[in-house]
Scaffold this active site. Structure first.
Site, PDB file in Angstrom:
ATOM      1  N   SER A   1       0.858  -1.181   0.000  1.00 25.45           N
ATOM      2  CA  SER A   1       0.000   0.000   0.000  1.00 25.45           C
ATOM      3  C   SER A   1       0.891   1.226   0.000  1.00 25.45           C
ATOM      4  CB  SER A   1      -0.889   0.008   1.248  1.00 25.45           C
ATOM      5  OG  SER A   1      -1.506   1.277   1.427  1.00 25.45           O
TER       6      SER A   1
ATOM      7  N   TYR B   1      -1.547  -0.645  10.570  1.00 30.80           N
ATOM      8  CA  TYR B   1      -1.578  -0.895   9.126  1.00 30.80           C
ATOM      9  C   TYR B   1      -0.337  -0.305   8.457  1.00 30.80           C
ATOM     10  CZ  TYR B   1      -3.533  -1.114   4.374  1.00 30.80           C
ATOM     11  OH  TYR B   1      -3.747  -1.371   3.039  1.00 30.80           O
TER      12      TYR B   1
END
Length: 249
Positions: free
Chosen positions: A140, A153
């Site tokens: 990501s 995350y």
């Protein structure tokens, strides 16, 4: 150069969203593709729907945290072959540091990072037997650009990019490459409400040079490229697909 005929592939997290788009693209490029998710029922519904559209996928249900070996057995027909693994599984817990305890942090790291390592390790014997093995992680842009209130995350995806580099150096050979894809903001079903929010569009206009969200199918060419003979000398990189978000000041 982009023909995957005769190749076998497994896409974890391939039952929906960006994982499904990548799986469909590999199949259309000629690969035999199995998709993974935790629900067999959901995977079979996707398989049956796509079969009616001429896209053939197999299913390999299971939790990547605990069932890596069984998933690979299903995907390979009990050990026959695997040329391509795209690991697209990821969960998110948007609690900030004040609200997230160590156990919650560890749970997300285990799912998004440790399980990726476990899946790669379990797949390694298959990929090494291939004459064109491809290990591809989906990270990501959070790996390189942090937002407040998202520590677990961000740490997991940063670790996954580092793992990509490490495995590329350790395992990379003329017949095995290790790379990653870092998606930016994509208008998947999970993000549909956010993508439709006019207030958030103002932020998109400022932060993304293309001034829009990515369309889910726009992730697919990156997967096909890294999985294909065209990427035979590409190893250890993260291919960012974000409309320029991470390069704009």
């Amino acid at each position: 150069m982009f023909d995957l005929t005769g190749r076998t592939a497994l896409v974890t997290g391939g039952g929906r969203g960006l994982g499904l788009e990548m799986a469909k693209a590999l199949a259309k490029a000629g690969a035999s593709v199995a998709i993974n998710g935790r629900s067999r029922t959901a995977l079979e519904a996707v398989r049956d729907q796509l079969a009616s559209e001429g896209v053939i996928l197999e299913v390999a249900p299971g939790d990547v945290v605990t069932d890596a070996e069984r998933i690979l057995d299903d995907a390979t027909g009990n050990g026959q072959a695997l040329d391509i693994l795209i690991h697209a599984v990821g969960v998110r817990d948007r609690r900030g540091t004040d609200d997230m305890d160590a156990a919650g942090f560890a749970t997300l790291i285990n799912t998004d990072l440790t399980a990726a390592y476990g899946m790669a390790k379990a797949a390694l014997p298959y990929l090494r037997r291939s004459d064109a093995g491809r290990l591809i992680f989906v990270t990501s842009i959070a790996a390189v650009a942090a937002r407040a209130g998202d520590p677990a995350y961000t740490a997991a995806k940063g670790g996954l990019e580092a793992l990509t580099r490490s495995l590329a150096v350790e395992l990379g050979s003329d017949t095995l490459t290790v790379n990653a894809i870092a998606p930016g903001w994509f208008a998947t079903e999970t993000n549909a409400a956010l993508a439709a929010d006019p207030a958030l569009q103002q932020f998109v206009d400022i932060r993304i040079p293309l001034k829009r969200w990515g369309r889910p199918e726009e992730i697919a060419p990156a997967a096909v490229f890294l999985a294909s003979p065209a990427a035979s000398f590409v190893n250890g990189i993260t291919l960012t697909v974000d409309g320029g978000m991470t390069v704009q000041m």
